[in-house]
Design a protein around this motif. Structure first.
Motif, PDB file in Angstrom:
ATOM      1  N   HIS A   1       0.816  -1.212   0.000  1.00 25.11           N
ATOM      2  CA  HIS A   1       0.000   0.000   0.000  1.00 25.11           C
ATOM      3  C   HIS A   1       0.852   1.265   0.000  1.00 25.11           C
ATOM      4  N   ASN A   2       1.945   1.241   0.716  1.00 25.98           N
ATOM      5  CA  ASN A   2       2.720   2.463   0.903  1.00 25.98           C
ATOM      6  C   ASN A   2       3.869   2.637  -0.076  1.00 25.98           C
TER       7      ASN A   2
ATOM      8  N   SER B   1      -2.399   4.898   0.584  1.00 34.35           N
ATOM      9  CA  SER B   1      -1.464   4.444   1.605  1.00 34.35           C
ATOM     10  C   SER B   1      -2.019   4.688   3.002  1.00 34.35           C
TER      11      SER B   1
END
Length: 297
Positions: free
Chosen positions: A154-155, A162
């Motif tokens: 996600h990040n 994120s």
């Protein structure tokens, strides 16, 4: 790039484009109480899922997200090519819950054996899979490593929303409020069917520790009997590092996303650096998993 790989890349690029500018809340939609990616799945897709006509020689690969299923797909593809000299070809994404409702009609044209992948729980499977006795291989991974890999995805992937912090993500992960829902529900549900006919569970850490033995085990489960030399050749070609290195060659610009690169922290056991003592205990107590069997350090 081969036509089947191009179609795969195009679908992923479309999903990533839809994700741009979305918040985490906007990314999710709920179906039967489980959150899914709104950019990759739809209610219409799930409603049409029962139209999937499984075949007895389908090869079902099951895992929770970020547990290495793309590595798994590569190993199975190489196994098919090595043993029967047939290269799996499909212009469809292998994940049965991702795409459009007409996908299941198009899948009828895919030659056997078909590789079908999914992150779904047992209870969400189309009935034809069980009726026609397709073989199901389930991949388990230490949920602590899964959580770290999930956050890293996600990040670090552009256009995917994120999380602001590890603590925020940990809370959502433990409560099943991430895409595809609870990692623990997924594992516990599949564990109930470990003795079912045509179902086998394999441990991600076993693939890392002894890929040669795992390839042999997988081959026998699916009814392939390669020679010892062929098994070793597959294991040598499809190491974690080898699959990662050729990901962009096989899948274009999205290769680094689909490859094990987004799973890199798993090999470093990075969870030990992120988990607080309280979080570590919470996951051990809350998961209700066989940690001595499925959650190896």
């Amino acid at each position: 790039m081969a036509e089947d790989k191009k179609a795969f890349v195009d679908e992923i690029n479309k999903a990533l484009a839809k994700s741009e500018g979305l918040t985490l809340k906007d990314l999710l939609f709920s179906y039967w109480g489980t959150p899914y990616s709104a950019t990759m799945c739809s209610a219409e897709m799930f409603q049409a899922l029962e139209n999937l006509e499984a075949r007895r020689d389908d090869m079902l690969l099951v895992s929770y997200p970020k547990c290495g299923v793309n590595w798994f797909i590569q190993i199975i593809s190489d196994l098919i090519f090595t043993t029967i000299q047939s290269k799996p070809v499909s212009t469809e994404l292998p994940f049965i819950e991702i795409g459009d409702p007409d996908k299941y009609q198009r899948m009828k044209q895919i030659p056997s054996p078909r590789i079908l992948a999914t992150h779904l729980n047992y209870d969400c499977f189309p009935k034809s899979i069980f009726k026609n006795k397709a073989k199901i291989l389930v991949l388990f991974q230490n949920p602590k490593d899964t959580a770290v890999s999930f956050l890293h995805f996600h990040n670090s992937v552009p256009r995917v929303p994120s999380y602001s912090s590890w603590d925020e993500f940990f809370s959502e992960f433990m409560n099943g409020k991430v895409v595809w829902g609870s990692c623990f529900d997924h594992a516990v549900t599949w564990n109930k069917h470990i003795e079912d006919e045509n179902t086998m569970i394999i441990i991600y850490e076993d693939l890392k520790e002894n890929l040669t033995a795992s390839v042999k085990q997988i081959a026998e489960f699916f009814g392939f009997f390669p020679t010892a030399e062929q098994i070793q050749s597959i294991a040598d070609r499809d190491t974690f590092q080898a699959v990662e290195d050729k990901a962009e060659e096989t899948h274009g610009a999205v290769g680094s996303i689909l490859s094990a690169k987004v799973n890199l922290f798993v090999f470093c056991q990075d969870w030990k650096n992120l988990f607080t003592e309280a979080q570590n205990k919470e996951m051990d107590l809350g998961a209700k998993l066989k940690y001595d069997v499925y959650c190896r350090d």
